[in-house]
Design a protein around this motif. Structure first.
Motif, PDB file in Angstrom:
ATOM      1  N   THR A  24      12.197  -3.863   1.517  1.00 25.19           N
ATOM      2  CA  THR A  24      13.322  -3.723   0.587  1.00 25.19           C
ATOM      3  C   THR A  24      14.617  -4.172   1.241  1.00 25.19           C
ATOM      4  O   THR A  24      15.402  -4.918   0.646  1.00 25.19           O
ATOM      5  CB  THR A  24      13.452  -2.262   0.110  1.00 25.19           C
ATOM      6  N   LYS A  25      14.841  -3.733   2.466  1.00 30.77           N
ATOM      7  CA  LYS A  25      16.060  -4.106   3.197  1.00 30.77           C
ATOM      8  C   LYS A  25      16.160  -5.623   3.347  1.00 30.77           C
ATOM      9  O   LYS A  25      17.223  -6.212   3.146  1.00 30.77           O
ATOM     10  CB  LYS A  25      16.068  -3.423   4.566  1.00 30.77           C
ATOM     11  N   LYS A  26      15.043  -6.244   3.637  1.00 30.42           N
ATOM     12  CA  LYS A  26      15.023  -7.704   3.814  1.00 30.42           C
ATOM     13  C   LYS A  26      15.280  -8.427   2.490  1.00 30.42           C
ATOM     14  O   LYS A  26      16.062  -9.374   2.428  1.00 30.42           O
ATOM     15  CB  LYS A  26      13.678  -8.129   4.404  1.00 30.42           C
ATOM     16  N   LYS A  27      14.636  -7.956   1.426  1.00 30.00           N
ATOM     17  CA  LYS A  27      14.775  -8.611   0.120  1.00 30.00           C
ATOM     18  C   LYS A  27      16.178  -8.473  -0.465  1.00 30.00           C
ATOM     19  O   LYS A  27      16.629  -9.334  -1.209  1.00 30.00           O
ATOM     20  CB  LYS A  27      13.741  -8.071  -0.869  1.00 30.00           C
ATOM     21  N   LEU A  28      16.868  -7.391  -0.132  1.00 28.80           N
ATOM     22  CA  LEU A  28      18.195  -7.151  -0.701  1.00 28.80           C
ATOM     23  C   LEU A  28      19.329  -7.576   0.230  1.00 28.80           C
ATOM     24  O   LEU A  28      20.489  -7.291  -0.051  1.00 28.80           O
ATOM     25  CB  LEU A  28      18.342  -5.676  -1.086  1.00 28.80           C
ATOM     26  N   GLN A  29      18.989  -8.260   1.294  1.00 29.11           N
ATOM     27  CA  GLN A  29      20.002  -8.763   2.217  1.00 29.11           C
ATOM     28  C   GLN A  29      20.947  -9.696   1.445  1.00 29.11           C
ATOM     29  O   GLN A  29      20.508 -10.543   0.676  1.00 29.11           O
ATOM     30  CB  GLN A  29      19.319  -9.525   3.351  1.00 29.11           C
ATOM     31  N   GLY A  30      22.230  -9.499   1.624  1.00 26.57           N
ATOM     32  CA  GLY A  30      23.223 -10.310   0.920  1.00 26.57           C
ATOM     33  C   GLY A  30      23.569  -9.782  -0.457  1.00 26.57           C
ATOM     34  O   GLY A  30      24.334 -10.408  -1.194  1.00 26.57           O
ATOM     35  N   GLN A  31      23.010  -8.641  -0.835  1.00 23.30           N
ATOM     36  CA  GLN A  31      23.299  -7.998  -2.120  1.00 23.30           C
ATOM     37  C   GLN A  31      23.734  -6.561  -1.838  1.00 23.30           C
ATOM     38  O   GLN A  31      22.977  -5.627  -2.057  1.00 23.30           O
ATOM     39  CB  GLN A  31      22.055  -8.015  -3.016  1.00 23.30           C
ATOM     40  N   ARG A  81       0.823  -1.218   0.000  1.00 25.32           N
ATOM     41  CA  ARG A  81       0.000   0.000   0.000  1.00 25.32           C
ATOM     42  C   ARG A  81       0.855   1.266   0.000  1.00 25.32           C
ATOM     43  O   ARG A  81       0.328   2.368   0.010  1.00 25.32           O
ATOM     44  CB  ARG A  81      -0.922   0.022   1.204  1.00 25.32           C
ATOM     45  N   GLY A  82       2.191   1.073   0.033  1.00 26.48           N
ATOM     46  CA  GLY A  82       3.091   2.218  -0.087  1.00 26.48           C
ATOM     47  C   GLY A  82       3.487   2.918   1.193  1.00 26.48           C
ATOM     48  O   GLY A  82       4.076   4.001   1.142  1.00 26.48           O
ATOM     49  N   TYR A  83       3.212   2.332   2.368  1.00 27.43           N
ATOM     50  CA  TYR A  83       3.630   2.979   3.610  1.00 27.43           C
ATOM     51  C   TYR A  83       5.161   2.994   3.645  1.00 27.43           C
ATOM     52  O   TYR A  83       5.800   1.938   3.598  1.00 27.43           O
ATOM     53  CB  TYR A  83       3.040   2.260   4.831  1.00 27.43           C
ATOM     54  N   PRO A  84       5.794   4.182   3.682  1.00 29.20           N
ATOM     55  CA  PRO A  84       7.245   4.297   3.508  1.00 29.20           C
ATOM     56  C   PRO A  84       8.092   3.412   4.420  1.00 29.20           C
ATOM     57  O   PRO A  84       9.039   2.771   3.945  1.00 29.20           O
ATOM     58  CB  PRO A  84       7.528   5.783   3.774  1.00 29.20           C
ATOM     59  N   HIS A  85       7.777   3.364   5.699  1.00 27.20           N
ATOM     60  CA  HIS A  85       8.605   2.569   6.616  1.00 27.20           C
ATOM     61  C   HIS A  85       8.506   1.083   6.277  1.00 27.20           C
ATOM     62  O   HIS A  85       9.489   0.348   6.336  1.00 27.20           O
ATOM     63  CB  HIS A  85       8.174   2.822   8.059  1.00 27.20           C
TER      64      HIS A  85
END
Length: 160
Positions: free
Chosen positions: A88-95, A78-82
């Motif tokens: 995003t932080k979780k999905k890009l972990q290790g990258q 729904r776009g809530y910034p936090h």
């Protein structure tokens, strides 16, 4: 009691705070239960910020963490910034390169995601982690920028 009846822009945080303050006290269990029920009602009504704070409370109650992460995904959707920041932080972990690029994008925003990204950089430069070199001056700069943005955001909430 005031935390449970507030209706202003801080009502989500107020409910989560009420839960935190009462959840371990057996005699205040009805207050904690009401705080969760209130957040759940907001979330189920489609309130993205309510979804984020419901996630926060449910994850702290380890038995309901899985449901909490589902609410985090819905809030981000729904776009809530936090929530977008956390997902995003979780999905890009290790990258590290992609994560740093995403954090740079977030750090330009005047919202809770921007605030979290500035603190992410401050901590990363302070500790020399997530692909960032150890640099006390950059850490201090990011921490000062985060403080300024935090003050600005807090002032905007108080003005409402």
């Amino acid at each position: 009691r005031t935390l449970l009846t507030s209706t202003g822009p801080g009502r989500h945080d107020d409910r989560a705070s009420a839960w935190i303050k009462t959840s371990t006290k057996e005699d205040l269990k009805p207050v904690a239960d009401y705080a969760v029920a209130s957040l759940r009602a907001m979330a189920e009504a489609g309130d993205a910020e309510g979804m984020y704070f419901l996630h926060y409370v449910l994850v702290m109650r380890i038995a309901t963490a899985e449901e909490g992460f589902q609410w985090l995904e819905k809030s981000a959707g729904r776009g809530y910034p936090h929530a977008v920041f956390e997902v995003t932080k979780k999905k890009l972990q290790g990258q590290p390169e992609k994560l740093r690029a995403a954090m740079e994008g977030f750090s330009t925003q005047d919202n809770s995601a921007g605030l979290q990204a500035l603190y992410w950089f401050a901590y990363g430069f302070e500790k020399g982690q997530d692909g960032l070199p150890k640099d006390a001056a950059k850490a201090a700069d990011y921490r000062n920028r985060a403080k300024a943005l935090g003050d600005k955001l807090y002032g905007a909430v108080k003005a409402k």
